[in-house]
Design an enzyme around this catalytic site. Structure first.
Site, mmCIF file in Angstrom:
data_model
loop_
_atom_site.group_PDB
_atom_site.id
_atom_site.type_symbol
_atom_site.label_atom_id
_atom_site.label_comp_id
_atom_site.label_asym_id
_atom_site.label_seq_id
_atom_site.Cartn_x
_atom_site.Cartn_y
_atom_site.Cartn_z
ATOM 1 N N PHE A 1 51.380 -94.206 -1.133
ATOM 2 C CA PHE A 1 50.822 -95.383 -0.468
ATOM 3 C C PHE A 1 49.340 -95.457 -0.794
ATOM 4 O O PHE A 1 48.599 -94.492 -0.580
ATOM 5 C CB PHE A 1 51.014 -95.316 1.049
ATOM 6 C CG PHE A 1 50.407 -96.497 1.767
ATOM 7 C CD1 PHE A 1 51.086 -97.705 1.808
ATOM 8 C CD2 PHE A 1 49.163 -96.412 2.367
ATOM 9 C CE1 PHE A 1 50.530 -98.812 2.451
ATOM 10 C CE2 PHE A 1 48.600 -97.507 3.007
ATOM 11 C CZ PHE A 1 49.282 -98.705 3.049
ATOM 12 N N ASP B 1 43.436 -89.292 -4.028
ATOM 13 C CA ASP B 1 43.382 -90.196 -2.873
ATOM 14 C C ASP B 1 43.445 -89.343 -1.608
ATOM 15 O O ASP B 1 44.506 -88.896 -1.196
ATOM 16 C CB ASP B 1 44.553 -91.177 -2.924
ATOM 17 C CG ASP B 1 44.529 -92.188 -1.781
ATOM 18 O OD1 ASP B 1 43.861 -91.923 -0.764
ATOM 19 O OD2 ASP B 1 45.193 -93.232 -1.887
ATOM 20 N N LYS C 1 39.337 -93.375 6.620
ATOM 21 C CA LYS C 1 39.867 -92.879 7.885
ATOM 22 C C LYS C 1 38.842 -92.078 8.684
ATOM 23 O O LYS C 1 37.935 -92.628 9.258
ATOM 24 C CB LYS C 1 41.175 -92.138 7.643
ATOM 25 C CG LYS C 1 42.311 -93.089 7.227
ATOM 26 C CD LYS C 1 43.654 -92.421 7.255
ATOM 27 C CE LYS C 1 44.759 -93.375 6.790
ATOM 28 N NZ LYS C 1 45.075 -94.433 7.746
#
Length: 429
Positions: free
Chosen positions: A142, A243, A272
């Site tokens: 993702f 990532d 995040k």
């Protein structure tokens, strides 16, 4: 209580009337306040938060040092745009991150707003540096909900729907998934087969991968696999992009999940937990690579917002002062012990996997067939919520329960959450 319940009901009705259904909710809980590892909804009910805003609250909700830093910056200014008139918090945080990411070479940091922006800009930078068009991602991955983010994401359901056509020159190699029969050797052979049959490696700018696949079901990529990919990319002049948007900032017991392998990526994306809930993301990497785009090629109106940068500096202080990486390792050990205990008791728990305190359960109908059990996962999710525990699902089949407990949680709070999860399993299987 009845009046409060009416308030919650009214909010849900307003949400259904004014917010599109495409914005899904894991829980029909309207939060009124949060502190540490706990949430309180508008009905006054308390929850243990083992979701952390999808891995955003590694330092917990409302940390006093973060609040103090944001308040102080709020009194100075909230926005001037770094591309117009720069400011110190951006530069100081860029310096700190450049010095603390893997690699004994000069690095530079770009700040943005969302994880998808970070991924898109990493691809832009890689293409500018290599003058190559293609990008390779993994299945089960993702990387965001923008056009390029969806194109890179290796999961069709939920995310891709009927949103195509997608961005060109994006290819997918198989991700290792040993529990479902895809070994690391098979995955590596699949990557080499991709280079033989679909895209010449000399046209590939970058391979982007999550050291622990997040939405894909907390599938960790082993050090051996990551080293093999690094050797392959180096042999063909391909950049490696890690990532770390979900796996970074201590989530696996190291500041960056890639550190467990000793592999050094050329570029690393983050978001995040970098700013404890304020929107901030970025790319950090080799200086010569980061400098490939010409002036004006990178940036964004809100990119590197001063409030978020101030929060990011405070987050790093919290990690140092509270020794959160050490605490994360202890939390990880306790979570693994508790979840393995549940696996031993409930045969529907097919596998416990992850890395450190980034850990999940894959639920199946039975351990022999390994048939995914998404309905069971949903029942457990709802039963846990009824017992005051907030969890999230993940995985290709929606049958994985993931744990993203803030790293400031006490061992007692972790034990309390595990107890509520066990009760949820008891009433759901």
């Amino acid at each position: 209580m009845a009046l409060m319940e009416l308030r919650n009901q009214a909010l849900w009705q307003a949400r259904e009337r004014f917010v599109p259904r495409g914005v899904a909710q894991a829980h029909p809980v309207f939060v009124a306040r949060a502190q540490g590892v706990r949430l309180w909804d508008v009905d006054g009910r308390e929850y243990l938060d083992f979701a952390g805003g999808i891995g955003v609250m590694n330092v917990g909700h409302g940390h006093p040092r973060v609040l103090q830093a944001v308040r102080a910056q709020l009194e100075r200014f909230t926005h001037v745009c770094f591309q117009v008139t720069p400011y110190e918090p951006y530069v100081r945080l860029a310096e700190r991150l450049a010095l603390m990411t893997p690699g004994d070479f000069p690095k530079k940091t770009l700040f943005l707003t969302t994880g998808a922006e970070a991924v898109e800009n990493a691809v832009k930078i890689a293409r500018a540096y290599t003058n190559r068009p293609a990008v390779v991602a993994l299945t089960h991955s993702f990387h965001g909900r923008t056009l390029l983010g969806m194109s890179l994401t290796g999961k069709a359901s939920y995310y891709k729907q009927n949103f195509g056509p997608f961005a060109p020159e994006v290819y997918h190699a198989p991700a290792p998934y040993p529990y479902r029969g895809v070994s690391e050797a098979q995955a590596l052979e699949g990557l080499e087969e991709l280079f033989r049959t679909q895209v010449d490696p000399e046209r590939v700018a970058a391979v982007i991968l999550e050291p622990v696949l997040g939405e894909g079901g907390f599938i960790p990529l082993s050090p051996e696999y990551l080293r093999a990919v690094r050797r392959l990319t180096a042999a063909h002049g391909i950049l490696l992009v890690a990532d770390e948007i979900q796996s970074g900032f201590g989530r696996t017991g190291r500041m960056w999940a890639i550190e467990h392998s000793g592999v050094v990526p050329d570029l690393l994306t983050f978001a995040k937990s970098v700013a404890a809930g304020l929107p901030l993301s970025g790319v950090v990497g080799r200086s010569e690579v980061m400098d490939a785009p010409q002036p004006g090629g990178l940036g964004g109106t809100y990119a590197g917002n001063p409030l978020a940068c101030a929060a990011g500096l405070a987050v790093l202080e919290v990690f140092a002062e509270e020794r959160l990486l050490e605490k994360a390792e202890a939390l990880g050990r306790r979570l693994w012990e508790g979840l393995e205990r549940l696996k031993a008791r409930f045969p529907q728990v097919g596998e416990v996997r992850g890395l450190g305190p980034m850990v999940a359960l894959e639920l199946v109908r039975d351990p022999v067939s390994k048939e995914p059990a998404p309905e069971l996962a949903q029942r457990v999710l709802e039963a846990a919520r009824a017992r005051g525990l907030i969890l999230l699902k993940a995985g290709m089949f929606g049958n994985v329960l993931r744990v993203l407990v803030p790293l400031v949680a006490s061992l007692e709070e972790v034990e309390e959450g595990l107890g509520r999860l066990e009760e949820a399993l008891e009433v759901s299987v």
